[in-house]
Design a protein around this motif. Structure first.
Motif, PDB file in Angstrom:
ATOM      1  N   ALA A  88      -0.644   7.218   9.094  1.00  0.00           N
ATOM      2  CA  ALA A  88      -0.912   6.863   7.691  1.00  0.00           C
ATOM      3  C   ALA A  88      -0.175   5.559   7.396  1.00  0.00           C
ATOM      4  O   ALA A  88       0.993   5.411   7.744  1.00  0.00           O
ATOM      5  N   LEU A  89      -0.878   4.632   6.777  1.00  0.00           N
ATOM      6  CA  LEU A  89      -0.295   3.319   6.495  1.00  0.00           C
ATOM      7  C   LEU A  89      -0.647   2.907   5.066  1.00  0.00           C
ATOM      8  O   LEU A  89      -1.476   3.547   4.418  1.00  0.00           O
ATOM      9  N   PHE A  90      -0.040   1.843   4.608  1.00  0.00           N
ATOM     10  CA  PHE A  90      -0.373   1.334   3.270  1.00  0.00           C
ATOM     11  C   PHE A  90      -1.718   0.612   3.374  1.00  0.00           C
ATOM     12  O   PHE A  90      -1.798  -0.520   3.855  1.00  0.00           O
ATOM     13  N   GLN A  93      -2.560  -3.101   2.160  1.00  0.00           N
ATOM     14  CA  GLN A  93      -1.737  -4.210   2.646  1.00  0.00           C
ATOM     15  C   GLN A  93      -2.181  -4.646   4.043  1.00  0.00           C
ATOM     16  O   GLN A  93      -2.962  -3.972   4.702  1.00  0.00           O
ATOM     17  N   TRP A  97       2.300  -7.164   6.567  1.00  0.00           N
ATOM     18  CA  TRP A  97       3.076  -6.604   5.453  1.00  0.00           C
ATOM     19  C   TRP A  97       3.780  -5.325   5.922  1.00  0.00           C
ATOM     20  O   TRP A  97       4.968  -5.113   5.636  1.00  0.00           O
ATOM     21  N   MET A  98       3.039  -4.495   6.664  1.00  0.00           N
ATOM     22  CA  MET A  98       3.624  -3.246   7.176  1.00  0.00           C
ATOM     23  C   MET A  98       4.789  -3.539   8.127  1.00  0.00           C
ATOM     24  O   MET A  98       5.829  -2.871   8.077  1.00  0.00           O
ATOM     25  N   ASP A 100       6.641  -6.236   8.189  1.00  0.00           N
ATOM     26  CA  ASP A 100       7.764  -6.756   7.394  1.00  0.00           C
ATOM     27  C   ASP A 100       8.460  -5.638   6.614  1.00  0.00           C
ATOM     28  O   ASP A 100       9.683  -5.657   6.441  1.00  0.00           O
ATOM     29  N   TYR A 101       7.668  -4.692   6.127  1.00  0.00           N
ATOM     30  CA  TYR A 101       8.222  -3.570   5.351  1.00  0.00           C
ATOM     31  C   TYR A 101       9.200  -2.766   6.214  1.00  0.00           C
ATOM     32  O   TYR A 101      10.341  -2.509   5.813  1.00  0.00           O
ATOM     33  N   VAL A 102       8.747  -2.409   7.404  1.00  0.00           N
ATOM     34  CA  VAL A 102       9.600  -1.620   8.301  1.00  0.00           C
ATOM     35  C   VAL A 102      10.808  -2.448   8.757  1.00  0.00           C
ATOM     36  O   VAL A 102      11.941  -1.950   8.785  1.00  0.00           O
TER      37      VAL A 102
ATOM     38  N   THR B   4      13.962  -3.673  -0.027  1.00  0.00           N
ATOM     39  CA  THR B   4      12.624  -3.768   0.577  1.00  0.00           C
ATOM     40  C   THR B   4      11.677  -2.767  -0.083  1.00  0.00           C
ATOM     41  O   THR B   4      10.542  -3.108  -0.445  1.00  0.00           O
ATOM     42  N   ASP B 105      -0.540  10.782   0.775  1.00  0.00           N
ATOM     43  CA  ASP B 105      -1.267   9.788   1.583  1.00  0.00           C
ATOM     44  C   ASP B 105      -0.536   9.436   2.892  1.00  0.00           C
ATOM     45  O   ASP B 105      -1.024   8.624   3.682  1.00  0.00           O
ATOM     46  N   THR B 107       2.267   7.864   3.438  1.00  0.00           N
ATOM     47  CA  THR B 107       3.143   6.690   3.505  1.00  0.00           C
ATOM     48  C   THR B 107       4.624   7.077   3.370  1.00  0.00           C
ATOM     49  O   THR B 107       5.499   6.328   3.800  1.00  0.00           O
TER      50      THR B 107
END
Lengths: 302, 267
Positions: A88-90, A93, A97-98, A100-102, B4, B105, B107
């Motif tokens: 599951a991902l955003f 985005q 972006w994912m 960079d988020y992590v 973040t 979801d 996330t």
């Protein structure tokens, strides 16, 4: 250095009245490549989620690097790369972006990000919702592997990938384990586990029913042998095949045999007559369960 | 707090923030544009009373309000219902997605598989919701002030400053309630429906308490009983019980939400 990388002591998780896992006990040593095998619903994902503190165990304890996950989970997760079974991902985005988020949460960019994207042929500039299942899996793999974690927990890591990319993933995993990483690979695909793992635990109905080396498991595993002879098969061929659990005639010239052990002896016997064609297949994991642990409906096996 | 996650939470809602801000500005502008007409024609108040009746006006918090003061007019026409609907919906949807929606979801699994504690994730998501609410409240008062200048309506700055505080307190109380429900449930839709149910129940309790003296006690259990924007604007008064009720509700809902989130399964 830790004595164990993963240790579960009598780990139990119930969802209300429904069993997730029960009295699960096993350990994984540093540098080991450990397979966690079982059919869907056996409790593999529940175990992993307990290890990552996402599920609160009903009883028992889980340890990573000899520290209890319910106490030191945040710190321990610095040392873990994780691919979920159901990625599951955003969705709105981009892949970048994912990433960079992590990286932001981890406090540093992943040193292997660029290399992983190149090897997996993944374009991080595209939005996640536009990605195919295989590309989402690649993104999940990049995120899990980019920080060169000491422990890789992979729940069906090649799900949705084509054979070429599966090969790339296993190459990467082999490289990581060759430099000391520990791999905990959950899968229901025996060939996948056979390829990379040294040791496996088989989980059924929430409990570890066997824990052994892959070599031993394969030695015990069933083979299906389909033989077509050049001439009609005599009745005496249907008996006396060493290690066969069942033999049946297929037409006038063929037999199907299921062999549980002594594959060498079985083949010697089968090849006493001239053969036109032969096909040997590993049994599926389900067949192994059926043979060694009883039916997968909850009955106790051997 | 984790920066973040804070930045990401707001970035994920930047489009909805823009739309809510447009809605607030447009509605506030329309009401301010109407105000000079009402201010110069006090007989409209008599007509309104004849049409609606004193009981109905009282039920909707309009008892004793004067339409021809800025606070009275904004209170009955904008801040007591429409503003609550817009900003309430905004913070409820935000809170619903912050915890329960993220669990649904998947996330949340992505976030919590990283080296960050549940406390930090929940606190950061709450603070990002609070920042979102503050931005909407800021848009509310700034748009009223600027459109007032445009239409020659005297909108006092100090009144807008106090209104900003009051709006923020109410939106945090509503957002806190939704945060608490979101922390206990799985799914954005469930959080939104339960939160809206509680908000509507509180609104009806206040309505019934205003309509019937026998049920006046019901008003006391409703957040809306303490929401008096007309007093804030006209008299520059933010009653101590308003501070207390909204403040305590915010803190209690936040604490209960944190407790629930730390104990639950998050997948």
């Amino acid at each position: 250095m830790s004595d164990t990388v993963i240790r579960c002591d009598e780990l139990t998780k119930y969802y209300g009245k429904n069993r997730g896992i029960e009295n699960l006990t096993f350990e994984v040593r540093p540098g080991q490549v450990y397979g966690f095998l079982g059919p869907n619903g056996a409790g593999k994902t529940t175990t992993i989620r307990c290890l990552l503190s996402m599920l609160r165990p009903t009883s028992g304890k889980a340890y990573l690097f000899d520290r209890e996950v319910s106490v030191d989970g945040q710190e321990l997760r610095h040392r873990i790369g994780y691919v979920a079974g159901d990625v599951a991902l955003f969705e709105k985005q981009t892949g970048q972006w994912m990433i960079d988020y992590v990286s932001g949460i981890r406090g540093r960019p992943g040193p292997s990000t660029k290399e992983l994207c190149e090897r997996l042929q993944f374009d991080p500039s595209r939005k996640v919702r536009e990605l195919s299942k295989g590309n989402k899996q690649k993104l999940a793999l990049v995120i899990a592997l980019m920080h060169d974690a000491e422990l890789l927990i992979m729940d069906e890591p090649t799900s949705g990938l084509d054979p070429l990319n599966q090969q790339v993933v296993f190459d990467i995993l082999e490289e990581r384990t060759s430099v000391g990483a520990t791999l905990f690979l959950s899968s229901h695909i025996l060939s996948e586990v056979e390829r990379v793992c040294e040791r496996v635990a088989i989980i059924r109905a929430g409990t570890v029913v066997a824990e052994e080396s892959v070599e031993t498991l394969l030695d015990r595993a069933l083979r299906t042998i389909q033989v077509t002879y050049t001439e009609p098969v005599a009745d005496d061929m249907l008996s006396g095949i060493p290690g066969a659990t069942s033999v049946e005639r297929v037409g006038e010239c063929g037999i199907n045999a299921i062999v549980a052990s002594d594959i060498d002896g079985a083949l010697r016997r089968i090849m006493q007559r001239p053969i036109k064609d032969i096909e040997i297949e590993h049994a599926t994991l389900e067949e192994i369960f059926l043979e060694y642990y009883g039916h997968i409906d909850g009955e106790e096996g051997q | 707090m984790n920066w973040t996650i804070f930045k990401a939470s707001l970035a994920l809602r930047r489009v909805s923030l823009a739309w809510y801000a447009v809605g607030i500005t447009a509605y506030g502008w329309m009401i301010i544009a109407f105000f000079p007409l009402i201010e110069q024609n006090p007989e409209y108040m008599d007509i309104a009373e004849q049409v609606w009746g004193e009981d109905l006006l009282a039920a909707f918090g309009g008892a004793g309000l004067e339409f021809n003061t800025l606070g009275g007019f904004l209170g009955i026409e904008y801040l007591s219902l429409m503003w609550i609907l817009i900003v309430g919906a905004a913070v409820i949807v935000f809170a619903a997605g912050a915890l329960g929606g993220a669990v649904e979801d998947g996330t949340m699994e992505v976030t919590l598989s990283q080296p960050v504690s549940r406390v930090k994730v929940a606190l950061t998501r709450y603070l990002s919701m609070a920042a979102y609410a503050v931005m909407l409240c800021l848009v509310t008062v700034v748009s009223l002030y600027l459109t007032g200048l445009l239409h020659g309506v005297d909108v006092p700055l100090d009144a807008m400053g106090l209104l900003f505080v009051a709006c923020t307190l109410l939106s945090l109380a509503i957002g806190g309630l939704a945060f608490f429900i979101s922390a206990m449930t799985t799914g954005k839709g469930r959080t939104i429906s339960v939160s809206l149910g509680v908000i509507v129940a509180m609104y009806l309790a206040d309505l019934l308490g205003n309509l019937n003296d026998d049920y006046s006690w019901l008003s006391n259990i409703s957040l809306f009983h303490y929401w008096q924007p007309n007093e804030v604007i006209d008299d520059l008064v933010l009653a101590s019980q308003t501070w207390l009720v909204f403040g305590i509700a915010s803190v209690l809902f936040f604490a209960a939400g944190m407790y629930a989130f730390l104990r639950r399964d998050v997948v």
